[in-house]
Design a protein around this motif. Structure first.
Motif, mmCIF file in Angstrom:
data_model
loop_
_atom_site.group_PDB
_atom_site.id
_atom_site.type_symbol
_atom_site.label_atom_id
_atom_site.label_comp_id
_atom_site.label_asym_id
_atom_site.label_seq_id
_atom_site.Cartn_x
_atom_site.Cartn_y
_atom_site.Cartn_z
ATOM 1 N N LYS A 344 0.963 -1.191 0.074
ATOM 2 C CA LYS A 344 0.107 0.047 0.086
ATOM 3 C C LYS A 344 1.041 1.315 0.114
ATOM 4 C CE LYS A 344 -3.848 -2.166 2.506
ATOM 5 N NZ LYS A 344 -4.822 -2.131 3.772
ATOM 6 N N LEU A 345 1.968 1.269 0.622
ATOM 7 C CA LEU A 345 2.909 2.406 0.689
ATOM 8 C C LEU A 345 3.265 2.807 -0.830
ATOM 9 C CD1 LEU A 345 5.275 1.207 3.648
ATOM 10 C CD2 LEU A 345 3.557 2.889 3.623
ATOM 11 N N LYS A 346 3.326 1.923 -1.846
ATOM 12 C CA LYS A 346 3.769 2.387 -3.152
ATOM 13 C C LYS A 346 3.170 3.540 -3.500
ATOM 14 C CE LYS A 346 5.813 -2.246 -4.271
ATOM 15 N NZ LYS A 346 6.020 -3.329 -5.126
ATOM 16 N N ALA A 347 1.683 3.366 -3.328
ATOM 17 C CA ALA A 347 0.755 4.450 -4.053
ATOM 18 C C ALA A 347 0.727 5.835 -3.525
ATOM 19 C CB ALA A 347 -0.621 3.715 -3.866
ATOM 20 N N HIS A 348 1.442 5.885 -2.134
ATOM 21 C CA HIS A 348 1.551 7.386 -1.641
ATOM 22 C C HIS A 348 2.139 8.364 -2.541
ATOM 23 C CE1 HIS A 348 1.198 6.073 2.911
ATOM 24 N NE2 HIS A 348 0.304 5.359 2.086
ATOM 25 N N LYS A 349 1.390 9.552 -2.713
ATOM 26 C CA LYS A 349 2.027 10.487 -3.540
ATOM 27 C C LYS A 349 2.551 11.652 -2.981
ATOM 28 C CE LYS A 349 -0.874 8.760 -7.080
ATOM 29 N NZ LYS A 349 -0.250 8.487 -8.407
ATOM 30 N N PHE A 350 3.368 12.312 -3.812
ATOM 31 C CA PHE A 350 4.369 13.213 -3.007
ATOM 32 C C PHE A 350 4.711 14.122 -4.046
ATOM 33 C CE2 PHE A 350 8.793 14.642 -2.740
ATOM 34 C CZ PHE A 350 8.946 15.180 -1.268
ATOM 35 N N THR A 351 4.735 15.425 -3.890
ATOM 36 C CA THR A 351 5.285 16.766 -4.698
ATOM 37 C C THR A 351 6.302 17.352 -3.868
ATOM 38 O OG1 THR A 351 3.213 17.000 -5.436
ATOM 39 C CG2 THR A 351 4.602 18.800 -5.653
ATOM 40 N N GLY A 352 7.482 17.404 -4.669
ATOM 41 C CA GLY A 352 8.886 18.020 -4.022
ATOM 42 C C GLY A 352 9.735 18.591 -5.210
ATOM 43 N N HIS A 353 10.736 19.271 -4.875
ATOM 44 C CA HIS A 353 12.175 20.084 -5.855
ATOM 45 C C HIS A 353 12.788 19.834 -4.832
ATOM 46 C CE1 HIS A 353 13.795 23.232 -8.270
ATOM 47 N NE2 HIS A 353 14.330 22.275 -8.336
ATOM 48 N N MET A 354 13.982 18.962 -5.423
ATOM 49 C CA MET A 354 15.361 18.762 -4.616
ATOM 50 C C MET A 354 16.516 18.625 -5.304
ATOM 51 S SD MET A 354 14.078 15.174 -2.909
ATOM 52 C CE MET A 354 12.459 16.049 -2.608
ATOM 53 N N LYS A 355 17.740 18.818 -4.896
ATOM 54 C CA LYS A 355 18.905 18.523 -5.565
ATOM 55 C C LYS A 355 19.346 17.082 -5.972
ATOM 56 C CE LYS A 355 20.887 23.109 -3.915
ATOM 57 N NZ LYS A 355 21.928 23.526 -3.002
ATOM 58 N N LYS A 356 19.682 16.805 -6.967
ATOM 59 C CA LYS A 356 20.006 15.335 -7.410
ATOM 60 C C LYS A 356 21.296 14.986 -6.867
ATOM 61 C CE LYS A 356 21.008 13.107 -11.820
ATOM 62 N NZ LYS A 356 21.225 13.256 -13.231
ATOM 63 N N TYR A 357 22.416 15.802 -6.572
ATOM 64 C CA TYR A 357 23.534 15.368 -5.752
ATOM 65 C C TYR A 357 23.577 15.591 -4.309
ATOM 66 C CZ TYR A 357 24.962 15.527 -10.700
ATOM 67 O OH TYR A 357 24.993 15.350 -12.050
ATOM 68 N N GLU A 358 22.307 15.713 -3.562
ATOM 69 C CA GLU A 358 21.965 15.728 -2.251
ATOM 70 C C GLU A 358 22.310 14.516 -1.706
ATOM 71 O OE1 GLU A 358 22.311 17.701 0.244
ATOM 72 O OE2 GLU A 358 20.540 18.972 -0.454
ATOM 73 N N ASN A 359 22.887 14.590 -0.425
ATOM 74 C CA ASN A 359 22.771 13.351 0.452
ATOM 75 C C ASN A 359 21.453 12.482 0.597
ATOM 76 O OD1 ASN A 359 22.635 11.723 2.922
ATOM 77 N ND2 ASN A 359 24.737 12.395 3.339
ATOM 78 N N ILE A 360 21.200 11.315 0.291
ATOM 79 C CA ILE A 360 20.154 10.885 0.058
ATOM 80 C C ILE A 360 19.586 10.774 1.515
ATOM 81 C CG2 ILE A 360 20.962 8.343 0.884
ATOM 82 C CD1 ILE A 360 18.994 7.274 -1.292
ATOM 83 N N ASN A 361 20.234 10.860 2.732
ATOM 84 C CA ASN A 361 19.261 11.081 3.905
ATOM 85 C C ASN A 361 18.505 12.534 3.875
ATOM 86 O OD1 ASN A 361 20.587 8.700 4.746
ATOM 87 N ND2 ASN A 361 22.140 9.720 5.835
ATOM 88 N N THR A 362 18.995 13.280 3.313
ATOM 89 C CA THR A 362 18.271 14.510 3.345
ATOM 90 C C THR A 362 16.904 14.521 2.383
ATOM 91 O OG1 THR A 362 20.452 15.888 3.260
ATOM 92 C CG2 THR A 362 18.487 17.264 2.750
ATOM 93 N N ILE A 363 17.079 13.894 1.225
ATOM 94 C CA ILE A 363 16.041 13.713 0.206
ATOM 95 C C ILE A 363 14.917 12.681 1.234
ATOM 96 C CG2 ILE A 363 15.258 12.555 -1.755
ATOM 97 C CD1 ILE A 363 17.962 13.255 -2.833
ATOM 98 N N LEU A 364 15.283 11.584 1.670
ATOM 99 C CA LEU A 364 14.411 10.682 2.608
ATOM 100 C C LEU A 364 13.643 11.648 3.573
ATOM 101 C CD1 LEU A 364 16.212 7.551 2.410
ATOM 102 C CD2 LEU A 364 14.690 8.328 0.913
ATOM 103 N N ASP A 365 14.469 12.243 4.258
ATOM 104 C CA ASP A 365 13.799 13.027 5.160
ATOM 105 C C ASP A 365 12.821 13.967 4.979
ATOM 106 O OD1 ASP A 365 13.700 14.001 8.133
ATOM 107 O OD2 ASP A 365 14.874 15.811 7.548
#
Length: 386
Positions: A344-365
């Motif tokens: 069920k988690l796969k269907a959750h929706k998200f809108t956001g803008h972030m840097k491609k070379y960012e630390n992955i922890n920052t993106i997941l947070d």
């Protein structure tokens, strides 16, 4: 390495106590179905012939030491669990954990030598395979880049990627090269006619070393952004599975990673797209066209092009995107595997803008705060949980 976390430990404990709610039972079933290793661990615990003996061992061990070893064994990293799954409490130190820790404490030397695998963003890297099968590893270089001759063309590796000289093939014999990026890689190539191709992660481009005098045709798997050099006498074709794109001088993005479909977004100019089972579809700027991989037309519509081409400019732009697709994009760029505690988690929706070379922890947070999901990183695997 065992794929355990505290929440699963609690679920298994409550299973044996016959205290699971229907929802928790379903979550445990999904976890068991997610990996044969999960089922092996569960079966081993269920057998439990010497459970009492191991509990006696547990009572004689240092509890904090056992907890530290348990965390190391499962790859637990406090700084990468975006939201705490449970609070530390005595309830965590249960007989079930005793069984697991008893095994791991007897393998202490191996545990102490294990170290987390750092997850890095992608970088400029690829492999150039020549017509004769020779493979050349590539990365972005300066003036020391290699330079070779092949089929009458000059090939150089530069700060801007691979560059072929502008030459027309008059010999009638066509030689092909391939540029392939791995997961966590990207690379650029300037073809012999001046066309520029930006290759995203996990992509493969096959192209002539020198185009002939009548036609320009390349073959793509993965994702690439094209800036096609204008040439009214020689149309440019991009072939993807059972789909063919015809171009005369245009900028556009092609992606085959999205749901196993061929997705094309036109930025400028004009293109025509034909599937194996459909006629020609003319595409205007800011239009998206999708086909199945076997050439069946799906849709054509106006879109905001930025989310589709942001990767080329070092950005991730997600507009009401499903968590499954977002994590698929991140898995290719950061070279990680992703698992879900619940479908069920796969269907959750998200809108956001972030840097491609960012630390992955920052993106997941950032995703976690908005979507209320948890991410656990163990080596190069990300587990998504509620």
């Amino acid at each position: 390495m065992y794929d355990f976390d505290y929440k699963i430990v609690k679920l298994i404990q409550r299973y044996f106590a016959d205290d699971l709610t229907p929802g928790e039972e379903q979550e445990l079933r999904e976890w068991l179905a997610g990996s044969h290793r999960h089922q092996e661990i569960f079966d081993a615990i269920r057998q439990g012939e010497n459970l009492e003996d191991r509990e006696r061992v547990w009572k004689q061990t240092n509890k904090q030491q056992a907890l530290n070893h348990f965390e190391k064994k499962i790859g637990y990293q406090r700084r990468v669990i975006v939201r705490r799954l449970v609070k530390y409490a005595a309830v965590v130190m249960i007989p079930l954990l005793a069984v697991l820790s008893w095994q791991w404490l007897n393998d202490e030397e191996k545990v102490l030598h294990e170290a987390p695998v750092a997850i890095q963003p992608g970088r400029m890297q690829a492999t150039l395979t020549l017509e004769d099968g020779a493979g050349i590893p590539l990365n972005r270089v300066g003036d020391e880049g290699f330079s070779i001759s092949q089929s009458g063309a000059r090939i150089r590796n530069t700060m801007n990627g691979i560059v072929y000289t502008d030459t027309i093939n008059t010999s009638g014999i066509t030689s092909f090269n391939r540029l392939k990026t791995p997961r966590g890689g990207e690379y650029n190539v300037t073809l012999s006619d001046g066309t520029k191709v930006y290759l995203n992660a996990a992509s493969d481009l096959k192209y002539p070393v020198v185009f002939d005098k009548d036609c320009r045709e390349v073959y793509l798997s993965g994702e690439a952004y094209f800036e096609v050099a204008k040439d009214s006498k020689r149309p440019f074709y991009v072939v993807i599975d059972a789909v063919k794109i015809e171009v005369y001088g245009t900028s556009f993005n092609v992606n085959t990673h999205y749901n196993n479909q061929v997705q094309t977004v036109l930025i400028s100019g004009k293109i025509g797209i034909k599937g194996k089972e459909s006629g020609l579809h003319e595409v205007a700027p800011s239009e998206l066209v999708e086909f199945t991989s076997d050439g069946k037309f799906i849709r054509q519509e106006k879109v905001n092009v930025l989310p589709y081409i942001a990767w080329r400019d070092g950005q991730f732009i997600f507009e009401n995107e499903s968590l499954e697709q977002i994590m698929s994009t991140l898995s290719l760029w950061y070279d990680v595997d992703v698992f879900y505690a619940s479908e069920k988690l796969k269907a959750h929706k998200f809108t956001g803008h972030m840097k491609k070379y960012e630390n992955i922890n920052t993106i997941l947070d950032a995703i976690s705060k908005i979507m209320e999901v948890n991410f656990i990183i163990k080596d190069k695997t990300i587990t998504v949980m509620k």
